[in-house]
Scaffold this motif. Structure first.
Motif, PDB file in Angstrom:
ATOM      1  N   GLY A 386       0.799  -1.230   0.000  1.00 52.62           N
ATOM      2  CA  GLY A 386       0.000   0.000   0.000  1.00 52.62           C
ATOM      3  C   GLY A 386       0.823   1.266   0.000  1.00 52.62           C
ATOM      4  O   GLY A 386       0.426   2.268   0.599  1.00 52.62           O
ATOM      5  N   ALA A 387       1.979   1.253  -0.657  1.00 48.50           N
ATOM      6  CA  ALA A 387       2.791   2.464  -0.728  1.00 48.50           C
ATOM      7  C   ALA A 387       2.475   3.228  -2.011  1.00 48.50           C
ATOM      8  O   ALA A 387       2.155   2.613  -3.013  1.00 48.50           O
ATOM      9  N   LEU A 393      -2.302   1.555  -2.524  1.00 46.55           N
ATOM     10  CA  LEU A 393      -2.629   2.603  -1.561  1.00 46.55           C
ATOM     11  C   LEU A 393      -4.098   2.984  -1.664  1.00 46.55           C
ATOM     12  O   LEU A 393      -4.802   3.104  -0.655  1.00 46.55           O
ATOM     13  N   LEU A 397      -7.226   2.790   0.850  1.00 43.11           N
ATOM     14  CA  LEU A 397      -7.979   4.023   1.068  1.00 43.11           C
ATOM     15  C   LEU A 397      -9.468   3.776   0.852  1.00 43.11           C
ATOM     16  O   LEU A 397     -10.310   4.269   1.619  1.00 43.11           O
ATOM     17  N   ILE A 400     -10.854   2.151   3.949  1.00 46.66           N
ATOM     18  CA  ILE A 400     -10.986   3.079   5.074  1.00 46.66           C
ATOM     19  C   ILE A 400     -12.115   4.069   4.793  1.00 46.66           C
ATOM     20  O   ILE A 400     -12.853   4.470   5.696  1.00 46.66           O
ATOM     21  N   ALA A 415     -10.732  -0.533  11.176  1.00 51.38           N
ATOM     22  CA  ALA A 415      -9.766   0.331  10.494  1.00 51.38           C
ATOM     23  C   ALA A 415      -8.422   0.307  11.209  1.00 51.38           C
ATOM     24  O   ALA A 415      -7.360   0.270  10.572  1.00 51.38           O
ATOM     25  N   THR A 416      -8.470   0.274  12.540  1.00 49.31           N
ATOM     26  CA  THR A 416      -7.216   0.235  13.291  1.00 49.31           C
ATOM     27  C   THR A 416      -6.446  -1.042  12.979  1.00 49.31           C
ATOM     28  O   THR A 416      -5.227  -1.020  12.779  1.00 49.31           O
ATOM     29  N   VAL A 419      -4.823  -0.761   9.665  1.00 54.47           N
ATOM     30  CA  VAL A 419      -3.653   0.107   9.707  1.00 54.47           C
ATOM     31  C   VAL A 419      -2.454  -0.626  10.300  1.00 54.47           C
ATOM     32  O   VAL A 419      -1.362  -0.640   9.744  1.00 54.47           O
ATOM     33  N   ILE A 420      -2.691  -1.298  11.430  1.00 53.81           N
ATOM     34  CA  ILE A 420      -1.574  -1.998  12.080  1.00 53.81           C
ATOM     35  C   ILE A 420      -1.071  -3.125  11.182  1.00 53.81           C
ATOM     36  O   ILE A 420       0.130  -3.339  11.029  1.00 53.81           O
ATOM     37  N   SER A 422      -1.200  -3.274   7.952  1.00 57.43           N
ATOM     38  CA  SER A 422      -0.439  -2.783   6.795  1.00 57.43           C
ATOM     39  C   SER A 422       1.018  -2.632   7.165  1.00 57.43           C
ATOM     40  O   SER A 422       1.902  -2.916   6.360  1.00 57.43           O
ATOM     41  N   VAL A 423       1.246  -2.172   8.388  1.00 57.28           N
ATOM     42  CA  VAL A 423       2.638  -1.972   8.808  1.00 57.28           C
ATOM     43  C   VAL A 423       3.341  -3.317   8.955  1.00 57.28           C
ATOM     44  O   VAL A 423       4.467  -3.504   8.492  1.00 57.28           O
ATOM     45  N   PHE A 426       4.231  -4.778   5.623  1.00 55.04           N
ATOM     46  CA  PHE A 426       5.374  -4.168   4.958  1.00 55.04           C
ATOM     47  C   PHE A 426       6.674  -4.827   5.365  1.00 55.04           C
ATOM     48  O   PHE A 426       7.608  -4.896   4.578  1.00 55.04           O
TER      49      PHE A 426
ATOM     50  N   GLU B 148       3.907  10.117   1.450  1.00 55.46           N
ATOM     51  CA  GLU B 148       4.321   8.719   1.452  1.00 55.46           C
ATOM     52  C   GLU B 148       5.362   8.443   0.375  1.00 55.46           C
ATOM     53  O   GLU B 148       6.129   7.508   0.482  1.00 55.46           O
ATOM     54  N   VAL B 152       9.802   5.425  -0.002  1.00 55.74           N
ATOM     55  CA  VAL B 152      10.446   4.370  -0.783  1.00 55.74           C
ATOM     56  C   VAL B 152      11.860   4.769  -1.215  1.00 55.74           C
ATOM     57  O   VAL B 152      12.809   4.022  -0.966  1.00 55.74           O
ATOM     58  N   LEU B 175       9.121   1.474   8.478  1.00 58.14           N
ATOM     59  CA  LEU B 175       7.954   1.009   9.221  1.00 58.14           C
ATOM     60  C   LEU B 175       7.491   2.054  10.233  1.00 58.14           C
ATOM     61  O   LEU B 175       6.296   2.269  10.412  1.00 58.14           O
ATOM     62  N   LEU B 178       5.783   4.853   8.431  1.00 59.94           N
ATOM     63  CA  LEU B 178       4.536   4.358   7.852  1.00 59.94           C
ATOM     64  C   LEU B 178       3.471   4.230   8.929  1.00 59.94           C
ATOM     65  O   LEU B 178       2.312   4.597   8.733  1.00 59.94           O
ATOM     66  N   PHE B 179       3.871   3.715  10.064  1.00 60.44           N
ATOM     67  CA  PHE B 179       2.940   3.519  11.168  1.00 60.44           C
ATOM     68  C   PHE B 179       2.238   4.830  11.500  1.00 60.44           C
ATOM     69  O   PHE B 179       1.019   4.877  11.659  1.00 60.44           O
ATOM     70  N   VAL B 182      -0.221   6.105   8.538  1.00 64.24           N
ATOM     71  CA  VAL B 182      -1.512   5.467   8.303  1.00 64.24           C
ATOM     72  C   VAL B 182      -2.565   5.991   9.286  1.00 64.24           C
ATOM     73  O   VAL B 182      -3.726   6.173   8.907  1.00 64.24           O
ATOM     74  N   PHE B 183      -2.155   6.260  10.504  1.00 67.11           N
ATOM     75  CA  PHE B 183      -3.117   6.861  11.440  1.00 67.11           C
ATOM     76  C   PHE B 183      -3.520   8.256  10.972  1.00 67.11           C
ATOM     77  O   PHE B 183      -4.662   8.675  11.093  1.00 67.11           O
ATOM     78  N   LEU B 185      -3.732   9.125   7.926  1.00 69.11           N
ATOM     79  CA  LEU B 185      -4.681   8.948   6.827  1.00 69.11           C
ATOM     80  C   LEU B 185      -6.091   8.718   7.358  1.00 69.11           C
ATOM     81  O   LEU B 185      -7.066   9.295   6.848  1.00 69.11           O
ATOM     82  N   LEU B 189      -9.444  11.051   6.641  1.00 65.05           N
ATOM     83  CA  LEU B 189     -10.749  10.588   6.168  1.00 65.05           C
ATOM     84  C   LEU B 189     -11.851  10.992   7.133  1.00 65.05           C
ATOM     85  O   LEU B 189     -12.931  11.404   6.722  1.00 65.05           O
TER      86      LEU B 189
END
Lengths: 488, 511
Positions: A386-387, A393, A397, A400, A415-416, A419-420, A422-423, A426, B148, B152, B175, B178-179, B182-183, B185, B189
């Protein structure tokens, strides 16, 4: 009521192609046998043309059992596009291995006929037929490497689990029929909605039907078959299973969940939400431990299914805005997932074909040895994570976004976890990326010969991943307009 | 260039580096020299264009968005490609292009193993677009993409050209950031839907603010806070920074310190404060406390370092603490100080990393013990430069480092937005501790100078033929050295540009 042949034209085109392939396989000898691949591709393109023509037409036939609305058309384009890509990565793999090519392509097309029917089916029986048409050829395809024990084991495991899940589903379907007196999805919804508070037994049978699809999409705890099967199957078949077959499972699940059992959404939604959390978390955590790339991709695709289950957890009975957003999010994610995951399998095939290499360590120094494949794999893996600037990504999105249409506590929990996860994800995607670029190439590393078709597919998918990452509107402008509906 | 009609110039400047990255990847790898010169060419042209933009910028009206472009992008979610530049963006935007140009010049001669200038410079140019885009994007989704996008290339820069612990550092960097993002993001929203699901535009959302309940503001701010605080980085989210900075190649460290960290503070000022003013005011004391802990903690850590590059990395934690203290003051002077400190830190610490990198090039070690002293004897020009920049960094009046820190403390004595009434004592305590931090900062920099510059060279270096500052280094360093002095003498260079735009931000905060 006459049959609307244009509505089923894509399915007919594929059926004709399947028969042609069988005939061609009989007629062709030796090396010429590989020509069944372009024949199949041609048939797929014809089917694709018929499908695109159907956009915006909203046709209904077979007494409302079979609906071709925009939602179904998008799914069909997804399936046929995946088929074309799978054909591209299959050609050399099957031409050079000792496989029965005619059988393979025939079975492949048959499975895709089932997939094409799936998003159009508005009746439990038709859904069941479509699911079986997808599954049975797949059992055989997984076992195509007849002299390989792993392949046979994979096939056997897949078969037993698959049959078990179908048995669950069929049992559930028969009970649903018993309660509602109909197999029509809209009719079931009406009967459930009209009745008093539903019988616990009905709830159980609804869950059985949904669980049946849970096997197909390899959601935890019904995922055990997936890694073994993907690892044992011929790689293009694994790609097909991980992408197309999973998408078909989602298509069926959307139909039963959001049409037939929509009035019971407050029962199944929390359950599927919990399944989503389990699926993505367990998939990702186990993926961290993998050394074999295909198994890593297998667990990654389990986790990806978990992400796609999140929108199901948001559904609410009668809330059209939320439910439509949920379906659109799944649809967008599936398209993105198909592009990036088939691509990743494509690169895996390029590395594996002729050499049999498949562990992550074998990708060491790929950046030096074959920069094109290494760049492509990097793009696919970053996208799966999701980069930006990749479509992955926007897929996350979209999910979410579905959560935030109507914010609930449970939605935020989901959603949480997304998010966690996704990390976490990676860290194993990056592990492969690091190996490719920062590992030293072994001295005796074989030269990759991906071949033109596979390279073309990989390049197209890579460009697609990036292009959709910059202009996601190319897909979302269409997918955002659709909603899954019963026959009018 | 007319700021009203030349919106295209900003887009061109933004994507020219990306295009350049594409061109570089097309060039055959054996054209080593040509690739490096091409990168200088691309960054020079981009910098020239940005200079033209800066010349055409209407400084009389720096609060208004100029050079705007606003076209549809993803219609399904109302995201738009809307970019523009105002007084807050301009200095950071300019700094991005300047530093990248200098890095490209520096790379024509110096590139750590494994070489591969093609890959390195393509990544650097990709990074440039990401960094620059963050400062001009006025759509939250677009902002997030650019935000973001830097991950990379920086991941690869650290992971492929970094020091011995590059594997660990690169993954941790990726990481960790990124962590946070994402929050962020999720918070974006939430803001979008809370504000009626019609726009992602930062200015429009700011105009609508405050919206949502107090609970909403708190949670949304927390999400955004995580993203930005990790990037800044604020104590206790700073642990990725010493590793990333220390392991990164020189150019990577320069861009990390010079630009990447600024994205976090910029985000606070541009997005978090105006769109979530209530949340911001509620969090302000906490930000202030964390900032001051960062100042003191960073300085104490610096005192314990034996590696000069790691020392500079930890000094960033302290300096960014001053920047955040300015933001926590929530008044005009504070935000001015924060943004000024941003630029000053970018210039000074960027320069310090250049110096540390060159030291490593020559001595192949960064340990104080092995370097020994006597740099002023062994490499006199280099020694003088190190003194000059270190003294600027510790905040000597007359050089760039002074204004940001001084003004931040001055602003925090009387915080705005109604904080004065309830938190006067807290803020006064914070300022006292921050002042102690400045003393400690002076302490570790002077100690560093004492260990490196003074005394006599170690016997093992005495006969070693080492180059003093080389021509290429003079070329790539002179602009920064001059800027350090210029910003120290004429702080209005930055303060003046930002003034109107900062007033607007403070206007959103109210009270």
């Amino acid at each position: 009521m006459p049959i609307d042949f244009l509505a089923i034209a894509p399915e007919i085109a594929l059926t004709v192609t399947a028969l042609l392939v069988l005939a061609a396989d009989l007629a062709l000898r030796g090396d010429a046998k590989q020509l069944v691949n372009p024949i199949t591709a041609l048939g797929t393109v014809v089917a694709l043309v018929f499908t695109v023509v159907l956009w915006g037409q909203d046709r209904v036939t077979f007494n409302g059992m079979f609906v071709v609305d925009d939602y179904a058309v998008i799914f069909k384009v997804l399936f046929l596009g995946t088929l074309l890509a799978v054909l591209g990565i299959s050609w050399r793999f099957f031409a050079e291995g000792r496989y029965f090519q005619g059988e393979y392509y025939f079975l492949l097309i048959t499975a895709f006929i089932g997939m094409l029917i799936m998003p159009s089916a508005r009746d439990l029986l038709l859904l069941f037929v479509a699911l079986e048409t997808v599954s049975i050829p797949a059992f055989v395809m997984v076992g195509l490497r007849k002299r390989d024990l792993y392949s046979s084991e994979a096939s056997m495991k897949f078969f037993l689990v698959g049959v078990l899940s179908v048995a669950f589903m069929l049992f559930g379907m028969s009970m649903v029929y018993g309660f509602t007196g109909t197999t029509d999805l809209a009719g079931i919804a009406a009967a459930i909605g009209a009745g008093p508070s539903p019988d616990p037994l009905l709830l159980a049978s609804v869950l059985l039907v949904i669980v049946g699809f849970g096997f197909k999409i390899a959601a935890v705890p019904f995922h055990f078959w997936a890694p073994d099967t993907y690892a044992g199957a011929p790689m293009p078949v694994a790609a097909m299973l991980a992408v197309a077959s999973k998408a078909a499972g989602f298509a069926g699940m959307i139909a039963v969940a959001f049409i037939a059992f929509e009035p019971l959404a407050d029962v199944w939604a929390p359950l599927l939400g919990v399944l989503a959390i389990l699926t993505m978390s367990i998939g990702n955590l186990i993926a961290l431990q993998q050394r074999d790339l295909i198994r890593l991709l297998a667990y990654s695709s389990i986790a990806q299914a978990g992400y796609m289950l999140i929108p199901f957890g948001l559904a609410q009975p009668g809330n059209v805005a939320v439910n439509d957003a949920a379906v659109q999010a799944v649809l967008f994610y599936l398209i993105a997932y198909a592009v990036m995951n088939v691509g990743a399998f494509g690169v895996a095939i390029a590395v594996n074909r002729r050499t049999g290499l498949r562990s992550i360590g074998d990708y060491s120094g790929l950046g030096e040895r074959n920069p094109l494949m290494a760049v492509a794999m990097t793009v696919f893996l970053l996208s799966l994570g999701g980069a930006p600037p990749t479509v992955g990504l926007f897929a996350k999105l979209a999910i979410i976004e579905a959560v935030t249409v109507e914010v609930t506590g449970f939605g935020l929990v989901l959603a949480t976890f997304l998010v966690i996860n996704s990390v976490i994800a990676f860290s194993y995607y990056l592990k492969v990326v690091r190996t490719m670029w920062m590992g030293a190439a072994p001295v005796d590393a074989p030269v990759l010969q991906p071949g033109f078709n596979l390279s073309a597919v990989v390049v197209v998918l890579m460009l697609g991943t990036v292009l959709l990452g910059i202009l996601p509107g190319l897909v979302s402008d269409f997918s955002a307009l659709t909603s899954v509906q019963a026959a009018p | 260039m007319d700021p009203a009609s030349a919106g295209w110039a900003l887009t061109v400047a933004l994507f020219l580096p990306l295009l350049g990255a594409g061109i570089l990847t097309m060039m055959p790898a054996r054209l080593d020299r040509e690739i490096r010169l091409a990168a200088v060419g691309i960054t020079a042209v981009s910098f020239a264009l940005v200079s033209l933009i800066a010349l055409g910028f209407d400084y009389g009206d720096s609060g208004r968005l100029q050079f705007t472009t606003d076209v549809g992008w993803i219609s399904a979610i109302d995201a738009r490609y809307s970019i523009g530049i105002d007084g807050i963006s301009l200095p950071l935007f300019f700094l991005t292009y300047l530093l990248t140009l200098l890095c490209a010049i520096y790379t024509t001669r110096i590139l750590p193993s494994p070489g591969k200038p093609k890959a390195f410079l393509s990544l650097m140019l990709m990074l440039q677009t990401g960094m620059a885009g963050t400062f001009v994007a006025f759509d939250l989704i677009l902002f997030f993409i650019f935000w973001e996008l830097v991950l990379v290339p920086m991941f690869f820069m650290i992971g492929m050209w970094g020091g011995p612990r590059r594997d660990y550092a690169s993954v941790k960097f990726f990481l960790y950031t990124l962590f946070g993002s994402v929050f962020m993001l999720v918070a974006f929203l939430a803001i979008y839907f809370q504000a009626g699901a019609t726009t992602w535009n930062i200015q429009e959302l700011s105009a609508m603010a405050p919206f949502g309940s107090a609970t909403f503001q708190t949670w949304a701010f927390l999400g955004i806070f995580l993203g930005f605080a990790i990037k800044v980085p604020m104590w206790p989210f700073h642990t990725w920074l010493p590793d990333a900075h220390t392991e990164a190649p020189t150019v990577g460290s320069v861009l990390l310190a010079g630009v990447l960290l600024k994205m976090g503070t910029y985000g606070f000022v541009r997005i978090a404060l105006p769109i979530l003013p209530e949340g911001a005011v509620r969090f302000a004391p906490l930000i202030g406390v964390l900032a001051v802990i960062g100042i003191v903690y960073g300085a104490l850590c610096c005192l314990a370092q034996t590696d000069i590059k790691r020392l500079i990395a930890f000094s960033s934690v302290g300096h960014m603490g001053f920047v955040m203290l300015g933001i926590a003051a929530m008044n005009e002077a504070g935000i001015q100080a924060a943004l000024f400190g941003n630029i000053a830190h970018g210039v000074i610490t960027g320069m310090l990393f250049f110096l540390a990198g060159s030291l490593h090039e020559r001595f192949h070690t960064r340990e104080f013990g092995e370097l020994g002293g006597g740099l002023l004897i062994k490499l006199p020009r280099y020694g003088v430069l190190l003194t000059y920049v270190a003294v600027a960094s510790l905040g000597l009046p007359g050089l760039a480092g002074f204004w940001g820190e001084f003004a931040a403390m001055w602003a925090a004595i009387s915080p705005g937005a109604g904080l004065m009434a309830s938190y006067e004592g807290l803020y006064l305590t914070l300022v006292i501790f921050a002042a102690i931090g400045t003393v400690l900062t002076a302490g570790y920099f002077l100690w560093m100078l004492q260990r490196v510059n003074l005394g006599r060279p170690l016997p093992k270096w005495a006969d070693e033929p080492l180059d003093d500052v080389m021509a290429i280094e003079w070329v790539s360093w002179t602009p920064l050295l001059l800027l350090i002095l210029a910003l120290g003498i004429f702080p209005r260079l930055v303060f003046g540009v930002q003034d109107a735009a900062v007033s607007q931000i403070v206007g959103f905060l109210g009270g």
